[in-house]
Motif scaffolding. Structure first.
Motif, short mmCIF file in Angstrom:
data_model
loop_
_atom_site.label_atom_id
_atom_site.label_comp_id
_atom_site.label_asym_id
_atom_site.label_seq_id
_atom_site.Cartn_x
_atom_site.Cartn_y
_atom_site.Cartn_z
N ALA A 137 0.87 -1.18 0.00
CA ALA A 137 0.00 0.00 0.00
C ALA A 137 0.90 1.22 0.00
CB ALA A 137 -0.91 -0.03 1.22
N ASP A 138 1.66 1.37 -1.07
CA ASP A 138 2.71 2.39 -1.11
C ASP A 138 2.32 3.68 -1.83
OD1 ASP A 138 2.62 1.19 -3.58
OD2 ASP A 138 4.74 0.66 -3.66
N THR A 139 1.06 3.79 -2.24
CA THR A 139 0.57 5.05 -2.81
C THR A 139 -0.78 5.36 -2.15
OG1 THR A 139 -0.69 4.03 -4.62
CG2 THR A 139 1.65 4.52 -5.05
N ASP A 140 -1.21 6.60 -2.29
CA ASP A 140 -2.51 6.97 -1.72
C ASP A 140 -3.63 6.16 -2.35
OD1 ASP A 140 -1.33 8.80 -0.04
OD2 ASP A 140 -1.74 10.54 -1.32
N ALA A 141 -3.56 5.94 -3.66
CA ALA A 141 -4.61 5.19 -4.36
C ALA A 141 -4.65 3.74 -3.89
CB ALA A 141 -4.38 5.26 -5.87
N ARG A 142 -3.52 3.14 -3.71
CA ARG A 142 -3.48 1.74 -3.25
C ARG A 142 -3.97 1.63 -1.81
NH1 ARG A 142 2.23 -0.18 -6.00
NH2 ARG A 142 1.43 -0.17 -8.13
N ARG A 143 -3.57 2.58 -1.00
CA ARG A 143 -4.05 2.58 0.39
C ARG A 143 -5.56 2.74 0.43
NH1 ARG A 143 -2.35 2.61 5.35
NH2 ARG A 143 -3.43 3.79 6.96
N ALA A 144 -6.09 3.62 -0.40
CA ALA A 144 -7.54 3.83 -0.46
C ALA A 144 -8.25 2.55 -0.91
CB ALA A 144 -7.87 4.99 -1.40
N LEU A 145 -7.65 1.83 -1.83
CA LEU A 145 -8.24 0.56 -2.29
C LEU A 145 -8.30 -0.45 -1.15
CD1 LEU A 145 -9.40 -1.20 -4.54
CD2 LEU A 145 -7.05 -1.74 -5.21
N TYR A 146 -7.23 -0.55 -0.37
CA TYR A 146 -7.24 -1.46 0.79
C TYR A 146 -8.28 -1.02 1.82
CZ TYR A 146 -3.16 -4.35 -0.37
OH TYR A 146 -2.30 -5.25 -0.95
N GLU A 147 -8.40 0.28 2.04
CA GLU A 147 -9.40 0.77 2.99
C GLU A 147 -10.81 0.46 2.50
OE1 GLU A 147 -8.19 4.85 3.24
OE2 GLU A 147 -6.63 4.42 4.74
N LYS A 148 -11.05 0.59 1.20
CA LYS A 148 -12.35 0.24 0.62
C LYS A 148 -12.61 -1.25 0.78
CE LYS A 148 -14.96 0.45 -3.75
NZ LYS A 148 -16.13 0.01 -3.10
N MET A 149 -11.61 -2.10 0.55
CA MET A 149 -11.78 -3.54 0.73
C MET A 149 -12.12 -3.86 2.19
SD MET A 149 -8.65 -4.97 -1.64
CE MET A 149 -8.70 -6.60 -0.95
N ARG A 151 -13.71 -2.01 4.29
CA ARG A 151 -15.10 -1.61 4.55
C ARG A 151 -16.08 -2.54 3.84
NH1 ARG A 151 -12.93 3.35 3.35
NH2 ARG A 151 -13.86 3.29 1.27
N ASP A 152 -15.82 -2.85 2.57
CA ASP A 152 -16.77 -3.60 1.74
C ASP A 152 -16.73 -5.11 1.95
OD1 ASP A 152 -17.40 -1.14 0.71
OD2 ASP A 152 -16.49 -1.49 -1.26
N MET A 153 -15.63 -5.62 2.47
CA MET A 153 -15.48 -7.07 2.65
C MET A 153 -15.04 -7.37 4.08
SD MET A 153 -13.72 -8.37 -0.92
CE MET A 153 -12.11 -7.81 -0.49
N PRO A 154 -15.92 -7.17 5.05
CA PRO A 154 -15.52 -7.47 6.42
C PRO A 154 -15.17 -8.96 6.55
CG PRO A 154 -17.87 -6.99 6.32
CD PRO A 154 -17.31 -6.74 4.95
N PHE A 155 -14.00 -9.23 7.06
CA PHE A 155 -13.50 -10.61 7.14
C PHE A 155 -12.52 -10.69 8.29
CE2 PHE A 155 -10.10 -13.62 5.74
CZ PHE A 155 -10.84 -14.78 5.85
N ASN A 156 -12.72 -11.67 9.15
CA ASN A 156 -11.80 -11.87 10.27
C ASN A 156 -11.14 -13.23 10.12
OD1 ASN A 156 -10.41 -12.17 12.63
ND2 ASN A 156 -12.15 -11.83 13.98
N PRO A 157 -9.89 -13.28 9.64
CA PRO A 157 -9.21 -14.56 9.44
C PRO A 157 -8.87 -15.26 10.77
CG PRO A 157 -7.68 -12.78 9.05
CD PRO A 157 -9.03 -12.15 9.28
N ARG A 158 -9.02 -14.54 11.87
CA ARG A 158 -8.70 -15.12 13.18
C ARG A 158 -9.94 -15.53 13.95
NH1 ARG A 158 -6.17 -11.11 11.51
NH2 ARG A 158 -7.50 -9.58 12.54
N ALA A 159 -11.11 -15.54 13.29
CA ALA A 159 -12.37 -15.87 13.96
C ALA A 159 -12.32 -17.25 14.60
CB ALA A 159 -13.53 -15.80 12.97
N HIS A 160 -11.63 -18.20 13.96
CA HIS A 160 -11.54 -19.56 14.51
C HIS A 160 -10.68 -19.61 15.78
CE1 HIS A 160 -7.80 -19.37 12.27
NE2 HIS A 160 -7.38 -20.41 12.97
N LEU A 161 -9.96 -18.53 16.07
CA LEU A 161 -9.13 -18.46 17.28
C LEU A 161 -9.89 -17.83 18.44
CD1 LEU A 161 -5.78 -17.18 15.68
CD2 LEU A 161 -6.39 -19.54 16.30
N GLY A 162 -11.14 -17.45 18.16
CA GLY A 162 -11.95 -16.80 19.19
C GLY A 162 -11.68 -15.31 19.28
N GLY A 163 -11.06 -14.76 18.23
CA GLY A 163 -10.71 -13.34 18.27
C GLY A 163 -11.41 -12.52 17.26
#
Length: 163
Positions: A137-149, A151-163
């Motif tokens: 995420a080395d540019t403003d546009a790329r960082r904004a894309l990650y921030e949009k993802m 918001r739009d794709m809530p996902f917790n890869p650690r859910a199986h750990l109880g977190g």
């Protein structure tokens, strides 16, 4: 298989009884399909047989386990999520490999018969071990894309750990 020239030194006693080292050179034929730890017997005229134990030097791409080869295959997050075709290096050249949608980092994909050949037996297999690489995420546009993802794709890869 391969051919190698080996040089080594052997102790030898001269006429005065002093031990000196004599350099010897041999041409060695390494048979196709030999495995690490196997020994080759080399007969030498006028000298005892020479036993050579085979060891493999580390390879920059492949890791060997028996007859099977393993290669770490970097993929993008979208290739892992959506699936697609990527090229994989093999001993016989590059081949296309289908990645199924929803692939995970660490997942092993088998390329049957693409491993090490063994005399009188079927060759081993090659495994592509997926490694998902995250773009920076080395540019403003790329960082904004990650921030949009995020918001739009809530996902917790650690859910199986109880977190």
């Amino acid at each position: 298989g391969a051919k190698r020239t080996l040089s080594f030194q052997t102790p030898q006693m001269d006429r005065t009884g002093h031990v000196t080292l004599k350099t010897r050179t041999i041409d060695l034929s390494i048979p196709k399909g030999i495995q690490a730890g196997q020994q080759l017997r080399v007969q030498q005229a006028g000298a005892p047989d020479l036993l050579i134990e085979v060891a493999f030097a580390p390879h920059p791409i492949y890791r060997i386990e028996g007859r099977d080869l393993f290669v770490t295959l970097p993929v993008t997050p979208w290739e892992a999520a959506l699936g697609g075709k990527v090229q994989v290096p093999t001993l016989g050249g590059k081949v296309d490999l289908n990645i199924t949608a929803g692939a995970r980092s660490g997942q092993k994909l088998r390329l049957k018969g693409r491993g090490l050949p063994v005399a009188g037996e079927a060759p081993g297999d090659q495994y592509a071990v997926l490694q998902i690489m995250t773009p920076p995420a080395d540019t403003d546009a790329r960082r904004a894309l990650y921030e949009k993802m995020a918001r739009d794709m809530p996902f917790n890869p650690r859910a199986h750990l109880g977190g």
